[in-house]
Motif scaffolding. Sequence first.
Motif, PDB file in Angstrom:
ATOM      1  N   ASP A   3      20.755 157.977   8.479  1.00 28.16           N
ATOM      2  CA  ASP A   3      21.630 157.658   9.600  1.00 28.16           C
ATOM      3  C   ASP A   3      22.170 156.237   9.508  1.00 28.16           C
ATOM      4  N   LYS A   4      21.763 155.514   8.459  1.00 26.60           N
ATOM      5  CA  LYS A   4      22.218 154.138   8.271  1.00 26.60           C
ATOM      6  C   LYS A   4      23.706 154.134   7.924  1.00 26.60           C
ATOM      7  N   ALA A   5      24.436 153.223   8.544  1.00 25.39           N
ATOM      8  CA  ALA A   5      25.858 153.092   8.240  1.00 25.39           C
ATOM      9  C   ALA A   5      26.041 152.567   6.817  1.00 25.39           C
ATOM     10  N   LEU A   6      27.094 153.020   6.171  1.00 26.03           N
ATOM     11  CA  LEU A   6      27.452 152.497   4.853  1.00 26.03           C
ATOM     12  C   LEU A   6      28.255 151.218   5.063  1.00 26.03           C
ATOM     13  N   ASN A   7      27.823 150.133   4.446  1.00 26.03           N
ATOM     14  CA  ASN A   7      28.518 148.852   4.541  1.00 26.03           C
ATOM     15  C   ASN A   7      29.547 148.754   3.429  1.00 26.03           C
ATOM     16  N   VAL A   8      30.787 148.456   3.824  1.00 21.79           N
ATOM     17  CA  VAL A   8      31.896 148.366   2.881  1.00 21.79           C
ATOM     18  C   VAL A   8      32.504 146.971   2.987  1.00 21.79           C
ATOM     19  N   LEU A   9      32.580 146.285   1.846  1.00 23.00           N
ATOM     20  CA  LEU A   9      33.162 144.952   1.777  1.00 23.00           C
ATOM     21  C   LEU A   9      34.532 145.044   1.117  1.00 23.00           C
ATOM     22  N   PHE A  10      35.566 144.554   1.816  1.00 31.62           N
ATOM     23  CA  PHE A  10      36.927 144.527   1.290  1.00 31.62           C
ATOM     24  C   PHE A  10      37.230 143.111   0.825  1.00 31.62           C
ATOM     25  N   LEU A  11      37.708 142.995  -0.409  1.00 30.64           N
ATOM     26  CA  LEU A  11      37.974 141.684  -1.003  1.00 30.64           C
ATOM     27  C   LEU A  11      39.450 141.496  -1.313  1.00 30.64           C
ATOM     28  N   CYS A  12      39.905 140.279  -1.068  1.00 34.08           N
ATOM     29  CA  CYS A  12      41.238 139.850  -1.459  1.00 34.08           C
ATOM     30  C   CYS A  12      41.154 138.350  -1.722  1.00 34.08           C
ATOM     31  N   THR A  13      42.165 137.782  -2.293  1.00 34.19           N
ATOM     32  CA  THR A  13      42.086 136.378  -2.678  1.00 34.19           C
ATOM     33  C   THR A  13      41.842 135.458  -1.487  1.00 34.19           C
ATOM     34  N   GLY A  30      35.423 154.185  11.780  1.00 33.09           N
ATOM     35  CA  GLY A  30      34.226 154.525  11.012  1.00 33.09           C
ATOM     36  C   GLY A  30      33.173 155.355  11.714  1.00 33.09           C
ATOM     37  N   ARG A  31      33.319 155.564  13.003  1.00 35.79           N
ATOM     38  CA  ARG A  31      32.436 156.448  13.778  1.00 35.79           C
ATOM     39  C   ARG A  31      30.956 156.097  13.635  1.00 35.79           C
ATOM     40  N   GLY A  32      30.657 154.823  13.418  1.00 38.37           N
ATOM     41  CA  GLY A  32      29.261 154.423  13.283  1.00 38.37           C
ATOM     42  C   GLY A  32      28.656 154.764  11.937  1.00 38.37           C
ATOM     43  N   ARG A  33      29.376 155.522  11.118  1.00 39.07           N
ATOM     44  CA  ARG A  33      28.891 155.881   9.778  1.00 39.07           C
ATOM     45  C   ARG A  33      29.241 154.803   8.766  1.00 39.07           C
ATOM     46  N   PHE A  34      30.190 153.933   9.121  1.00 36.57           N
ATOM     47  CA  PHE A  34      30.675 152.898   8.221  1.00 36.57           C
ATOM     48  C   PHE A  34      30.786 151.588   8.984  1.00 36.57           C
ATOM     49  N   LYS A  35      30.526 150.499   8.278  1.00 30.99           N
ATOM     50  CA  LYS A  35      30.683 149.159   8.840  1.00 30.99           C
ATOM     51  C   LYS A  35      31.508 148.365   7.843  1.00 30.99           C
ATOM     52  N   GLY A  36      32.652 147.852   8.299  1.00 37.46           N
ATOM     53  CA  GLY A  36      33.538 147.099   7.431  1.00 37.46           C
ATOM     54  C   GLY A  36      33.300 145.601   7.498  1.00 37.46           C
ATOM     55  N   PHE A  37      33.475 144.949   6.363  1.00 30.79           N
ATOM     56  CA  PHE A  37      33.393 143.496   6.225  1.00 30.79           C
ATOM     57  C   PHE A  37      34.548 143.082   5.323  1.00 30.79           C
ATOM     58  N   PRO A  81      24.314 140.932   4.688  1.00 37.35           N
ATOM     59  CA  PRO A  81      24.137 142.385   4.795  1.00 37.35           C
ATOM     60  C   PRO A  81      24.262 143.029   3.417  1.00 37.35           C
ATOM     61  N   HIS A  82      23.478 144.048   3.177  1.00 32.75           N
ATOM     62  CA  HIS A  82      23.545 144.797   1.913  1.00 32.75           C
ATOM     63  C   HIS A  82      24.825 145.626   1.892  1.00 32.75           C
ATOM     64  N   MET A  83      25.592 145.535   0.834  1.00 33.90           N
ATOM     65  CA  MET A  83      26.832 146.309   0.704  1.00 33.90           C
ATOM     66  C   MET A  83      26.574 147.566  -0.121  1.00 33.90           C
ATOM     67  N   ASP A  84      27.141 148.671   0.346  1.00 38.25           N
ATOM     68  CA  ASP A  84      27.057 149.937  -0.378  1.00 38.25           C
ATOM     69  C   ASP A  84      28.283 150.150  -1.250  1.00 38.25           C
ATOM     70  N   LEU A  85      29.404 149.560  -0.835  1.00 38.89           N
ATOM     71  CA  LEU A  85      30.663 149.739  -1.539  1.00 38.89           C
ATOM     72  C   LEU A  85      31.467 148.456  -1.413  1.00 38.89           C
ATOM     73  N   VAL A  86      32.048 147.994  -2.526  1.00 38.18           N
ATOM     74  CA  VAL A  86      32.915 146.820  -2.534  1.00 38.18           C
ATOM     75  C   VAL A  86      34.275 147.272  -3.059  1.00 38.18           C
ATOM     76  N   ILE A  87      35.326 147.017  -2.253  1.00 38.05           N
ATOM     77  CA  ILE A  87      36.674 147.455  -2.609  1.00 38.05           C
ATOM     78  C   ILE A  87      37.604 146.251  -2.646  1.00 38.05           C
ATOM     79  N   THR A  88      38.234 146.022  -3.793  1.00 34.73           N
ATOM     80  CA  THR A  88      39.265 144.993  -3.867  1.00 34.73           C
ATOM     81  C   THR A  88      40.573 145.633  -3.410  1.00 34.73           C
ATOM     82  N   VAL A  89      41.347 144.893  -2.600  1.00 35.72           N
ATOM     83  CA  VAL A  89      42.596 145.438  -2.070  1.00 35.72           C
ATOM     84  C   VAL A  89      43.815 144.656  -2.554  1.00 35.72           C
ATOM     85  N   CYS A  90      43.592 143.698  -3.456  1.00 32.52           N
ATOM     86  CA  CYS A  90      44.725 143.001  -4.071  1.00 32.52           C
ATOM     87  C   CYS A  90      44.434 142.867  -5.565  1.00 32.52           C
ATOM     88  N   ASP A  91      45.511 142.889  -6.334  1.00 31.45           N
ATOM     89  CA  ASP A  91      45.355 142.857  -7.786  1.00 31.45           C
ATOM     90  C   ASP A  91      44.752 141.557  -8.284  1.00 31.45           C
TER      91      ASP A  91
END
Length: 166
Positions: A3-13, A30-37, A81-91
């Motif tokens: 039931d732990k939310a997945l932590n997602v980190l979005f990166l840009c310059t 995210g409906r409590g299933r996801f937490k964005g950073f 916070p522990h990240m489950d997914l890291v997504i870059t959003v800029c080249d």
Amino acid sequence: MSDKALNVLFLCTHNSARSILAEAILNHIGRGRFKGFSAGSSPRDNQQPNPLGLRVLQQAGISIEGLSSKSWDEFGKPDAPHMDLVITVCDNAAGEVCPYWPGQPATAHWGYPDPSAGDGTDTQKLEAFRQTLHALKRRLELLISLPADKLAKTMLQNTARELSKE
């Protein structure tokens, strides 16, 4: 899946536009299933989120409370916070050498043009922010609609890594 939310980190310059939009959108849908950073590889001193981005978020009914530009170094610290997914959003950020992320989260690159770039009018830039918001929202809606077993693979990988430390 837990039931732990997945932590997602979005990166840009600079962590002032695309990554801020993504963080706010994911926390909204995210409906409590996801937490964005969000964070940036080199935010400028005293950098704040782009005012046009904040305006577009507010117009879409998405909270801007707590949004701030920060360095990705904050998420490499032991108390981060522990990240489950890291997504870059800029080249630019995608091409940089990222720091070591504790727990070795899954990574992805979702490139979007910078809505604040260029010499357009504020109206044109505002429209660019709206388009970026809608593009991010569509992709994030797909992410949050993934079945539990697809998300569980990431969780299982991280759990196995955690067990290796015991």
